[in-house]
Design a protein around this motif. Structure first.
Motif, mmCIF file in Angstrom:
data_model
loop_
_atom_site.group_PDB
_atom_site.id
_atom_site.type_symbol
_atom_site.label_atom_id
_atom_site.label_comp_id
_atom_site.label_asym_id
_atom_site.label_seq_id
_atom_site.Cartn_x
_atom_site.Cartn_y
_atom_site.Cartn_z
ATOM 1 N N UNK A 358 0.913 -1.169 -0.101
ATOM 2 C CA UNK A 358 -0.150 -0.061 -0.073
ATOM 3 C C UNK A 358 0.905 1.252 -0.065
ATOM 4 N N UNK A 359 1.854 1.506 0.941
ATOM 5 C CA UNK A 359 2.759 2.314 0.838
ATOM 6 C C UNK A 359 3.608 2.606 -0.282
ATOM 7 N N UNK A 360 4.060 1.383 -0.616
ATOM 8 C CA UNK A 360 4.968 1.349 -1.947
ATOM 9 C C UNK A 360 4.262 1.970 -3.119
ATOM 10 N N UNK A 361 2.946 1.541 -3.499
ATOM 11 C CA UNK A 361 2.204 1.876 -4.582
ATOM 12 C C UNK A 361 1.958 3.627 -4.339
ATOM 13 N N UNK A 362 1.341 3.971 -3.378
ATOM 14 C CA UNK A 362 1.359 5.264 -3.076
ATOM 15 C C UNK A 362 2.399 6.295 -3.302
ATOM 16 N N UNK A 363 3.702 5.551 -2.922
ATOM 17 C CA UNK A 363 4.924 6.526 -3.083
ATOM 18 C C UNK A 363 5.197 6.625 -4.717
ATOM 19 N N UNK A 364 4.765 5.422 -5.262
ATOM 20 C CA UNK A 364 5.380 5.189 -7.052
ATOM 21 C C UNK A 364 4.226 5.914 -7.656
ATOM 22 N N UNK A 365 2.944 5.736 -7.253
ATOM 23 C CA UNK A 365 1.964 6.138 -8.214
ATOM 24 C C UNK A 365 1.331 7.683 -7.835
ATOM 25 N N UNK A 366 1.592 7.932 -6.228
ATOM 26 C CA UNK A 366 0.861 9.018 -5.788
ATOM 27 C C UNK A 366 -0.717 8.868 -5.606
ATOM 28 N N UNK A 367 -1.086 7.767 -5.539
ATOM 29 C CA UNK A 367 -2.464 7.224 -5.367
ATOM 30 C C UNK A 367 -2.575 6.104 -4.805
#
Length: 424
Positions: A358-367
């Protein structure tokens, strides 16, 4: 059996779970203040919680084995000490290494010894088999009440003090878990099933479970539950903050998760006693599919956040009494802490991925949108996985198979008799 007639051990277990899981489920609201304190992105805290859940799962089979061998009392007392020490050291951490060791390793160890596996293993030995799911549902609901009670308190502490003080208060609460465990008496199993009457060793029980297809289907379903629970508990506050909602809205939504899970866990447990647990599990995951899909589709407001918290809370941990009930129903109560502990490890692998990815995807996509839709797909897959489970006790399956083989052997030994021509 009325819930008021459950043995004292059940109520002591409930008290332990209220504290243990109440603290655990509140970690999500610490993400932003801790990340800012360490001047790091969200993945820093997400990875710490993900490792905590992974280690929680790694330690779980071993604490389960210890509980089966030495009794739940000693294991829970040890876990309460590890939990409190982990919280205290986290509060005074000034390096990322110390932070990860305390919040991930020590608290993970403490959780493994003070949460569902060990407590439900003790409960299974004092509650009749026909009331297992109901008792497990009531005990599971305790963790939800802890979530409802602890999260608003944690938010209040963060408002008036700093995150370090809040964790130190939590460390003091662990003393109550130690005290509750000291009054527990180790009970012998009252399970009279055939597999319990045989002198089955732990090694034999593990071999029997690990070669059983139904056991692995249960593992896969519980993996999805872990992914859901830790992703939502860890990232929902940040997701709502991204939608420009106040922090109190996130705390209220998580509190609703807790209070509605009190009713949901008991409801799904009762349904598991009345109907086939595998079908009840499929229904629960279908409800999750619809609830999460609606949340990510509709506009996010204070009202929809509260409704989502209530709806997802109703099916939040209803999986616990059903999953543990299935393991007990199929394999018996004697080694439940061990066998369910292994299933819970798979749950925690899902929790690790839910919190970290969850945190990884947020930091990568901003969403968070991609991960939200992933949870919808996983919920639907989990609903399908439970349909083919054979929930009959292994002793009954063996007896049926042996009877069938004996009948087939007798038929093969019967002489062939020629029929008279007139019978054609």
């Amino acid at each position: 059996m009325s819930i008021f007639r459950f043995p004292l051990l059940v109520w002591l277990g409930i008290g332990i779970l209220i504290i243990s899981l109440g603290i655990r489920q509140s970690f999500g609201i610490f993400m932003m203040p801790i990340s800012m304190s360490f001047d790091a992105g969200r993945e820093f805290f997400s990875l710490a919680i993900a490792l905590q859940n992974l280690l929680f799962g790694v330690f779980q089979p071993f604490t389960g084995m210890a509980a089966d061998r030495f009794g739940s009392k000693k294991v829970i007392m040890f876990g309460a000490l590890a939990y409190g020490l982990g919280l205290l050291l986290t509060s005074i951490s000034n390096t990322s290494e110390m932070f990860y060791i305390s919040i991930s390793m020590l608290i993970g160890l403490g959780l493994s010894a003070t949460s569902y596996v060990v407590v439900l293993g003790a409960v299974a030995k004092v509650v009749p088999a026909e009331h297992t799911a109901k008792a497990f549902g009531l005990t599971t609901a305790a963790g939800s009440f802890g979530m409802f009670a602890v999260i608003p308190g944690a938010q209040s502490l963060l408002t008036h003090f700093d995150w370090q003080t809040a964790l130190q208060v939590f460390a003091l609460l662990c003393c109550f878990m130690f005290a509750f465990a000291s009054f527990m008496k180790t009970a012998k199993s009252n399970d009279n099933s055939k597999e319990q009457l045989n002198d089955q060793t732990l090694k034999q029980a593990l071999a029997e479970a690990c070669t059983n297809r139904n056991y692995w289907l249960i593992h896969m379903g519980f993996f999805v539950c872990g992914f859901h629970v830790m992703f939502i508990a860890t990232h929902l506050p940040s997701y709502l903050a991204d939608k420009h909602l106040d922090a109190s809205t996130a705390a209220l939504a998580l509190a609703y998760v807790g209070i509605f899970n009190i009713f949901g866990s008991y409801f799904w447990g009762v349904m598991g006693d009345r109907f086939s647990k595998r079908y009840v599990m499929s229904a629960l995951y279908l409800v999750r599919t619809a609830v999460i899909a609606a949340f990510v589709t509709l506009p996010v407001t204070d009202n929809t956040a509260a409704i989502f918290g209530a709806a997802i809370g109703f099916c939040w941990l209803g999986t616990v009494p059903l999953t543990s009930g299935l393991v007990r129903q199929i394999f018996g109560a004697r080694y439940l802490s061990t066998l369910y502990g292994l299933v819970f490890f798979t749950h925690q692998v899902g929790s690790f991925l839910g919190a970290w990815v969850g945190g990884r995807i947020y930091d990568y996509y901003g969403s968070y949108e991609p991960i939200w839709w992933s949870t919808v797909v996983l919920a639907f897959i989990a609903a399908l996985l439970h349909l083919p489970i054979d929930d009959r006790p292994v002793s009954e399956v063996k007896l049926s198979k042996n009877s069938h083989n004996r009948e087939a052997n007798r038929n093969s030994e019967l002489p062939l008799v020629d029929k008279p021509m007139g019978s054609l």
